[in-house]
Design an enzyme around this catalytic site. Structure first.
Site, PDB file in Angstrom:
ATOM      1  N   VAL A  47    -175.858  21.590 -21.258  1.00 31.36           N
ATOM      2  CA  VAL A  47    -174.682  20.701 -20.953  1.00 31.36           C
ATOM      3  C   VAL A  47    -173.770  21.785 -19.946  1.00 31.36           C
ATOM      4  CG1 VAL A  47    -174.766  19.236 -22.772  1.00 31.36           C
ATOM      5  CG2 VAL A  47    -173.765  21.480 -23.155  1.00 31.36           C
ATOM      6  N   SER A  48    -172.706  21.298 -19.535  1.00 30.96           N
ATOM      7  CA  SER A  48    -171.880  22.026 -18.479  1.00 30.96           C
ATOM      8  C   SER A  48    -171.154  23.431 -19.119  1.00 30.96           C
ATOM      9  CB  SER A  48    -170.925  21.030 -17.906  1.00 30.96           C
ATOM     10  OG  SER A  48    -170.114  20.782 -18.930  1.00 30.96           O
ATOM     11  N   ASP A  49    -171.727  24.262 -19.901  1.00 34.87           N
ATOM     12  CA  ASP A  49    -171.176  25.503 -20.163  1.00 34.87           C
ATOM     13  C   ASP A  49    -171.337  26.515 -18.952  1.00 34.87           C
ATOM     14  OD1 ASP A  49    -172.481  25.026 -23.298  1.00 34.87           O
ATOM     15  OD2 ASP A  49    -170.329  24.977 -22.794  1.00 34.87           O
ATOM     16  N   CYS A  50    -172.309  26.253 -18.053  1.00 34.20           N
ATOM     17  CA  CYS A  50    -172.742  26.812 -16.798  1.00 34.20           C
ATOM     18  C   CYS A  50    -171.834  26.953 -15.772  1.00 34.20           C
ATOM     19  CB  CYS A  50    -174.132  26.442 -16.520  1.00 34.20           C
ATOM     20  SG  CYS A  50    -174.897  27.681 -15.107  1.00 34.20           S
ATOM     21  N   THR A  51    -171.236  28.089 -15.589  1.00 32.15           N
ATOM     22  CA  THR A  51    -170.035  27.993 -14.500  1.00 32.15           C
ATOM     23  C   THR A  51    -170.602  27.710 -13.290  1.00 32.15           C
ATOM     24  OG1 THR A  51    -169.335  29.951 -15.937  1.00 32.15           O
ATOM     25  CG2 THR A  51    -168.449  29.957 -13.643  1.00 32.15           C
TER      26      THR A  51
END
Length: 719
Positions: free
Chosen positions: A480-484
């Site tokens: 999920v969009s934890d990736c910067t």
């Protein structure tokens, strides 16, 4: 007796972290004392008796087991607060200790909290249909599994005889037909069930035109079962995978949920697969149509969808596209030499299916995708290892509670653990619950995805995943969009959920799923944007020199996105929770993390005004799922309050600084939380509050524990 197993492996199971976070139920005929078995039966009977009034289960089987296995501290006596009585710090602290004492007693030994993430009524029929087609029904689902599935389906039949898209929904043709068929495949007769529930379900279907009007997904499932015809389905050509990647219609540009579902569908469509035509299948053809099966105009059936299934009706652009593909393109692919292209296309599709299956260790991105992929693997080779791997992962999705056995849309171990840790930390009682936090920390460390997808993952339409966390467990592999990096690629400062947006928004006009909206193209979300910029701000404090300019720019653009997407009334539309209260909480938290406060931010003042305008006379908040569906704030029926939504509103008001202006509304909400706590420290399960694709809601059983604790903890910090 059913037992919840934590972190255990088994045959045909692989894992990157020794199955940390895995949870599944097993039936042990020798387990349980007579008293325990009697208690479980009473819980079942109580749910069935009240099923039309209270449609949500309370996870009582899991709670009963874990509180027995774990050491439970003594729960202090409940706090009593009168309507006009001042709420003291002692009252709040005692309420928190009671809630935390209960909540820590249901933590699993690997550090996560096992809860159901369910409520949808179409996944379990899909499992039954695939198991029946493949001849593995009894092998996949033993007698006790079938018994509990039957119980669940009957328990969530509406009073009118039909079944809704979810357990709180009005009846739809899609889920009425699928659940009726599932019961028949599981051995239920034409007049079986309490008060002839089967006859009642069949009557609802026929009274609404029969299954000729089932939604697109339903047409697919009935077709592969043999109760519908491929000529009555809109085309799903696998040749789409041959389109150049730069072209806007390439499936790789779709939202992952969408493309990973239609990928195996296109394989089965290309093969024109239909399961064995058994006597039961022939009987269903007679039971579910209002005219003889052989007289149905299947071409007309392609355009026939019951009004109950049409939340997002097909556009004229869709009708033109499907008509062109059906009438002109498909006849070409049936003739040599173009049929050779079709053969090659299905091979490309199955290659991609196998890649995704292996990469997710056969969990797939969600339950809907899993069963279509599982069927595709069986069609390719009934004796394949892939099919055996798929079967081994079915228990990961099944959940047992007092309402029966359900199939989760997805499991939410990481999501629940992250929220739980933040809630506990907010209480400023870490020394008392240090062991709980330590175990949760170990779980989260073990759950981080350590590698990118294998091989040339870009060619398989995958994005980077190294360093991320999934929604569920590491083995599933979908970040999920934890990736910067994903957010840095966004054009407007917002963050998507899984991948950067790859296609134009107007492609939603081609959405073939009548009961979902905004499910074709990845987009930015206020909730994801808020979460990520909060994380980046914390990261910047710890590592102030690391990519400072990029991070500063990303935070600023994210803050601007949140402000720009605020509605005129001060709310934000929530896409992963119901609805305006949920979105507003995330919007407020994101702005506060960026240094905004009540005095310097018009957005925060508007958000507080919005929330205060929705507070109920009893001090709480309660928002219906109809808000999401109709895009207009709607109170729960009878102006009931919901504890989870009350907690979201309180967290937003406390964070925005409303207490410094007028603390009275916050105190009224806190009083309602305290008065709602039960004798054992738990809070009651109420209406579902999870959401996706605007029209489908989920039961996150963890929420009733986590968010009241979090709101009370933040309030305690203000005293």
């Amino acid at each position: 007796m059913w037992n919840l197993k934590i972190g255990e492996g088994g045959p045909w199971l692989t894992s990157a972290n020794n199955h940390v976070g895995r949870q599944h139920w097993e039936f042990d005929p020798e387990a349980g004392t007579p008293e325990e078995l009697a208690q479980l039966d009473k819980l079942r009977q109580d749910f069935n008796k009240n099923r039309f009034r209270v449609k949500q289960s309370s996870d009582l089987f899991m709670i009963m087991q874990l509180r027995k296995e774990n050491s439970c501290q003594e729960i202090p006596p409940p706090v009593k607060v009168e309507e006009n009585e001042k709420i003291t710090e002692e009252a709040v602290t005692t309420t928190l200790r009671r809630a935390l004492g209960f909540f820590t007693s249901i933590q699993a030994n690997d550090g996560h909290w096992p809860f159901e993430c369910a409520g949808l009524l179409f996944p379990i029929p899909a499992l039954v249909i695939v198991s029946y087609i493949t001849g593995a029904l009894n092998a996949v689902l033993g007698p006790e599994y079938q018994k509990e599935i039957i119980r669940y389906i009957y328990n969530h039949q509406n009073e009118d005889g039909g079944w809704g898209l979810h357990i709180e929904g009005d009846s739809t043709m899609f889920c009425s037909a699928l659940n009726y068929i599932a019961l028949r495949l599981l051995g239920e007769g034409l007049d079986d069930g309490e008060d002839k529930a089967m006859a009642s379900g069949r009557k609802w279907i026929l009274d609404h035109g029969g299954v000729v009007g089932i939604a697109t997904w339903g047409k697919f499932w009935l077709t592969v079962l043999g109760v519908y015809e491929w000529s009555g389905c809109n085309p799903m050509p696998p040749e789409l995978w041959f389109i150049p990647r730069f072209f806007y219609l390439h499936p790789g540009k779709m939202l992952p949920f969408c493309r990973l579902l239609y990928m195996p569908m296109s394989y089965l469509y290309g093969k024109r697969f239909v399961g064995p035509t058994t006597n039961l299948v022939k009987s269903l053809r007679q039971e579910l149509y209002i005219k003889p099966y052989h007289e149905i105009d299947w071409n007309q059936a392609r355009y026939t969808v019951a009004k109950e299934d049409q939340y997002y009706p097909p556009s004229w652009e869709q009708d033109m596209l499907w008509g062109f593909l059906h009438n002109f393109v498909e006849p070409i692919f049936k003739r040599w030499p173009f049929s050779m292209l079709r053969d090659k296309a299905v091979q490309v599709a199955i290659k991609k299916i196998n890649y995704e299956d292996k990469n997710s260790r056969y969990l797939c991105i969600a339950s809907g995708e899993k069963f279509v992929s599982m069927l595709a693997c069986w069609v390719e080779n009934p004796n394949s290892e892939a099919f055996k791997y798929h079967i081994a992962r079915i228990p990961d999705y099944l959940w047992v509670a007092e309402d029966g056995m359900k199939h989760q849309a997805n499991s939410s171990q990481t999501w629940d653990a992250v929220l739980a840790v933040q809630a506990i930390l907010s209480c400023n009682l870490s020394e008392e619950y240090g062991e709980t936090l330590r175990k949760a920390h170990e779980f989260l460390k073990a759950s981080q995805v350590r590698e990118n997808p294998p091989d040339n993952f870009s060619a398989m339409d995958r994005h980077i995943s190294k360093g991320s966390w999934t929604f569920s467990v590491q083995d599933q592999g979908w970040p999920v969009s934890d990736c910067t990096a994903e957010g840095l690629k966004s054009s407007n400062g917002g963050f998507p959920a899984w991948e950067p947006q790859r296609a134009f928004r107007w492609l939603e006009k081609l959405n073939p799923t009548e009961f979902f909206e905004d499910c074709i193209v990845e987009r930015e979300y206020a909730e994801c944007t808020s979460s990520v910029i909060q994380s980046l701000i914390l990261f910047r404090k710890l590592y102030p020199e690391h990519r400072r300019n990029e991070i500063d720019n990303c935070i600023t653009r994210g803050m601007n996105y949140i402000e720009d997407t605020q509605n005129p009334d001060g709310s934000w539309y929530g896409r992963w929770g119901i609805c305006y209260i949920y979105g507003t909480w995330f919007g407020v938290e994101g702005l506060v993390a960026c240094g905004k406060n009540y005095k310097n931010s018009p957005s925060l003042r508007k958000a507080c005004d919005f929330l205060l305008s929705k507070q109920l006379p009893n001090g709480g908040w309660g928002e219906s799922h109809l808000s999401s569906r109709n895009k207009v704030y709607t109170n729960l029926e009878g102006n009931r309050a919901n504890l989870v939504q009350t907690s979201w509103a309180l967290l937003a008001l406390i964070g925005a600084g409303q207490a410094e202006i007028d603390p009275t509304p916050i105190q009224r909400g806190i009083r309602m939380l305290i008065k709602s706590q039960m004798e054992d420290g738990d809070f009651p399960q109420q209406e579902l509050t999870g959401l996706f694709f605007k029209n489908s809601i989920l039961q996150y059983s963890s929420y009733r524990h986590i968010f009241p604790i979090w709101a009370l903890g933040e309030y305690r910090g203000c005293l």
